[in-house]
Design an enzyme around this catalytic site. Sequence first.
Site, short mmCIF file in Angstrom:
data_model
loop_
_atom_site.label_atom_id
_atom_site.label_comp_id
_atom_site.label_asym_id
_atom_site.label_seq_id
_atom_site.Cartn_x
_atom_site.Cartn_y
_atom_site.Cartn_z
N GLU A 1 0.86 -1.20 0.00
CA GLU A 1 0.00 0.00 0.00
C GLU A 1 0.90 1.25 0.00
O GLU A 1 1.94 1.26 0.66
CB GLU A 1 -0.83 -0.03 1.29
CG GLU A 1 -1.66 1.21 1.55
CD GLU A 1 -2.27 1.22 2.98
OE1 GLU A 1 -1.62 0.70 3.92
OE2 GLU A 1 -3.38 1.74 3.13
N LYS B 1 -9.42 2.06 -2.01
CA LYS B 1 -9.66 1.52 -0.66
C LYS B 1 -11.01 1.95 -0.09
O LYS B 1 -11.35 3.14 -0.08
CB LYS B 1 -8.54 1.98 0.26
CG LYS B 1 -8.53 1.38 1.65
CD LYS B 1 -7.27 1.81 2.39
CE LYS B 1 -7.14 1.21 3.77
NZ LYS B 1 -5.88 1.62 4.43
N CYS C 1 -4.94 -3.02 2.79
CA CYS C 1 -4.63 -2.95 4.22
C CYS C 1 -5.83 -3.24 5.12
O CYS C 1 -6.21 -4.38 5.30
CB CYS C 1 -3.97 -1.62 4.57
SG CYS C 1 -3.21 -1.71 6.20
#
Length: 322
Positions: A47, A124, A174
């Site tokens: 990330e 995300k 993540c």
Amino acid sequence: MPRILTVAAAQLGPIQRAEGREVAVARMVRLLERAHARGAELVVFPELALTTFFPRHYHADRAEADAWFESAMPSNATAPLFAAARRYGITFHLGYAERTPDGHHYNTAILVSPAGDVLLKYRKVHLPGHAEFDPKRAVQHLEKRYFEVGNLGFPVIRAPAGGLPGVNMGMMICNDRRWPEAWRVLGLQSVELVMCGYNTPSTNQSAAGFEAHHLRVFHSHLSVQAGAYQNATFAVACAKAGTEDGCELFGHSIIVNPQGEIMAQATSWDDELITADCDMDMCTLGRTTIFAFDKHRRVEAYGRITGQVGAVAPPVWSKTEQ
Ligand code: CDT
């Protein structure tokens, strides 16, 4: 004939605040070289791989943070990465901060073919942390300040990878790995390989309660192993590791098979390549037996999953109401 794809997680050691993208990209090119030498066909980077994990830094003026974002991909700074992937015939996954032409900001990952085509983009969805400076925290986590919630859902694409004409590939970033909903949405699209970059501090910085050190890695692996097993997919979880701007990130990148077993694990807190030969046909067993979704899922009982956000209190039992 097995459908083998040799995948790699290219864990990155720390990138300090003062270091430019060129420094990170040069290290990533060296990892691609190493990946090629070891026969890897698809490489996953972490990330926000091009800079330090900047959401730990507070900018009162939000516009100042634009310096951390990419408004072009590739750019002059990232072009060497695309050139190396072309040279070595490697498909790669890259996490970066994206600023769109109309001024939106996302924590983004792309999957790029050796020819430089973007096969898949993901933004995300689960943004942890907070939007305002928190004086109680030793280290800030300002993802909610700098990023908007991703607007692409959890997409999966079937595309060529390595010597295989088609692999079903999806991404999460993540914190998403801790949410079973994210895995299941990918599983419901027959994903065979989930790629996830992460930056996770070695200690819980929220000051809200005690969490033992060793549980940080345990929870990360637990989430990835469970997600892979319950959705009959391979998973590559690739970290940024080591002490970055004085904040420790725990690394421990892993490659996991559809049985939930760890096939390879990073052991350093530095740039490190781990690889595994993944037979995509291993996904068939889980998805045709215990996790044959079409036979066994009971959506009529799952309404709360999409019908509500927070938990509600259950009814209180009382003897008289039986
Ligand atoms: N980058 C990222 O999402 N990290 C989070 C840390 C959460 S602490 C606010 C994670 O879930 O690993």
